[in-house]
Write an enzyme that holds these catalytic residues in place. Structure first.
Site, PDB file in Angstrom:
ATOM      1  N   ILE A  54       5.679 -26.007  28.370  1.00 13.74           N
ATOM      2  CA  ILE A  54       6.316 -25.336  27.687  1.00 13.74           C
ATOM      3  C   ILE A  54       6.888 -24.223  28.427  1.00 13.74           C
ATOM      4  O   ILE A  54       7.943 -23.660  28.556  1.00 13.74           O
ATOM      5  CB  ILE A  54       5.786 -24.869  26.154  1.00 13.74           C
ATOM      6  CG1 ILE A  54       5.775 -26.043  25.362  1.00 13.74           C
ATOM      7  CG2 ILE A  54       6.831 -23.789  25.749  1.00 13.74           C
ATOM      8  CD1 ILE A  54       4.879 -25.491  23.823  1.00 13.74           C
ATOM      9  N   TYR A 212     -11.213 -23.160  20.454  1.00 10.06           N
ATOM     10  CA  TYR A 212      -9.655 -23.089  20.508  1.00 10.06           C
ATOM     11  C   TYR A 212      -8.875 -22.517  19.535  1.00 10.06           C
ATOM     12  O   TYR A 212      -8.002 -21.390  19.814  1.00 10.06           O
ATOM     13  CB  TYR A 212      -9.259 -24.204  21.452  1.00 10.06           C
ATOM     14  CG  TYR A 212      -7.651 -24.456  21.503  1.00 10.06           C
ATOM     15  CD1 TYR A 212      -7.109 -23.768  22.860  1.00 10.06           C
ATOM     16  CD2 TYR A 212      -6.857 -24.887  20.501  1.00 10.06           C
ATOM     17  CE1 TYR A 212      -5.696 -23.815  22.807  1.00 10.06           C
ATOM     18  CE2 TYR A 212      -5.563 -24.790  20.684  1.00 10.06           C
ATOM     19  CZ  TYR A 212      -4.741 -24.328  21.743  1.00 10.06           C
ATOM     20  OH  TYR A 212      -3.631 -24.111  22.169  1.00 10.06           O
ATOM     21  N   LYS A 216      -7.014 -18.766  19.126  1.00  9.87           N
ATOM     22  CA  LYS A 216      -5.510 -18.734  19.112  1.00  9.87           C
ATOM     23  C   LYS A 216      -5.340 -17.789  17.724  1.00  9.87           C
ATOM     24  O   LYS A 216      -4.251 -17.279  17.569  1.00  9.87           O
ATOM     25  CB  LYS A 216      -4.812 -19.882  19.112  1.00  9.87           C
ATOM     26  CG  LYS A 216      -4.901 -20.840  20.378  1.00  9.87           C
ATOM     27  CD  LYS A 216      -3.991 -19.828  21.347  1.00  9.87           C
ATOM     28  CE  LYS A 216      -3.366 -20.476  22.680  1.00  9.87           C
ATOM     29  NZ  LYS A 216      -2.420 -19.978  23.431  1.00  9.87           N
TER      30      LYS A 216
END
Length: 315
Positions: A54, A212, A216
């Site tokens: 991205i 993870y 986040k």
């Protein structure tokens, strides 16, 4: 014989999944001249992890609109290759590479010092870089590596660059993650195997994913606290959180049952270039986080306090 049969069946499923993924893979987006709307000449953008996924496509689209684009990357060789592709695709040669290794807070500080010295302003700071399946070990800073790369380093980076963002009423974009809970628990901060999961974890890949998602989630929570604080001290700096449904972190998973899941995610969800277009449209719009703070003000303040303490940041 049974074990061989299981291996054979699993291998067949994996190969079929790979074949289906290739069959339905979307054609990579090629930039067209007609898409170069929103002139960004004179604007400066920093994209962490801008050499792939991205981040690469976001960098390409901002560069195509004329922005000075800084690729903040760990691997300078890959960054150089990305820079060449972006220049070729956009005819914008104002692309700069700066080394940034989120696994080292020392290099984060060095990167910020270099940016503060070379740039008069930052219009867009896109905290895109992230990583998963890194295992359970500490960095040189004494932090759990998944937490540092996905939360603590972006937290420090953003704080150190705030003055340049305030100068031009810039925009901060925090890319959170697939399936993150958007809620962090204080006991989970900087842990690999949170207390509530400890008895349930039976596979290291699952533990990696939990770390993870929690890191986040902390990035998501901190975004609202950034917005609240900037709302009183930072003028018109806007903060966004973006939760893309695709990324390229699955490339770190080569074998094991979870690889099949990632291949199907690769098939079913939009490709990075599609997600990048949505992200660019968002930051070029007038949208921003308008809700400051949280239902749990103590959580917000304590997460901020602990984060500052762990990265040795005076605010």
């Amino acid at each position: 014989m049974f074990a061989l049969a299981v291996v054979a069946i699993y291998s067949l499923i994996l190969l079929v999944s790979i074949a289906i993924a290739k069959r339905f893979e979307q054609t990579p987006h090629v930039f067209q001249a007609s898409e170069k709307f929103y002139d960004l000449k004179g604007k400066t953008a920093i994209i962490t992890g801008g050499n792939s996924g991205i981040g690469y496509y976001v960098a390409e689209q901002l560069a195509a609109r004329g922005a000075r684009t800084i690729l903040a990357c760990r691997d300078l060789h890959k960054a150089e290759a990305a820079k060449r592709r972006i220049i070729e695709a956009t005819s914008n040669s104002n692309i700069t590479i700066k080394r940034l290794n989120l696994a080292s807070l020392r290099t984060v500080r060095e990167f910020c010092a270099e940016v503060l010295a070379s740039e008069t302003h930052i219009d867009f700071l896109i905290n895109n870089a992230g990583a998963i399946h890194l295992g359970d070990h500490e960095t040189e800073d004494g932090l759990q590596i998944t937490w540092q790369i996905n939360y603590f380093a972006p937290f420090l980076l953003t704080n150190l660059l705030l003055d340049k963002l305030k100068y031009c009423n810039g925009k901060i974009v925090n890319v959170t993650g697939q399936f993150c809970a958007n809620r962090v628990y204080l006991d989970d901060i900087n842990t690999y195997s949170p207390i509530i999961w400890r008895e349930k974890l039976s596979h290291v890949l699952v533990a990696d994913m939990v770390a993870y998602f929690n890191a986040k989630s902390a990035l998501y929570e901190s975004s609202f606290e950034f917005a609240r604080r900037l709302g009183t001290t930072g003028g018109s700096v806007c903060v966004f959180t973006v939760n893309p449904s695709s990324s390229n972190f699955y490339r770190r998973v080569y074998l094991g049952p979870i690889a099949i899941l990632y291949f199907w995610l690769h098939v079913l969800f939009p490709k990075p270039e599609v997600e990048a277009r949505k992200l660019v449209e968002l930051i070029l719009s007038d949208a921003s986080i308008t809700k400051y703070g949280h239902d749990d003000e103590y959580l917000a303040n304590e997460l901020w306090r602990r984060s500052c303490q762990l990265v040795n940041l005076q605010t």
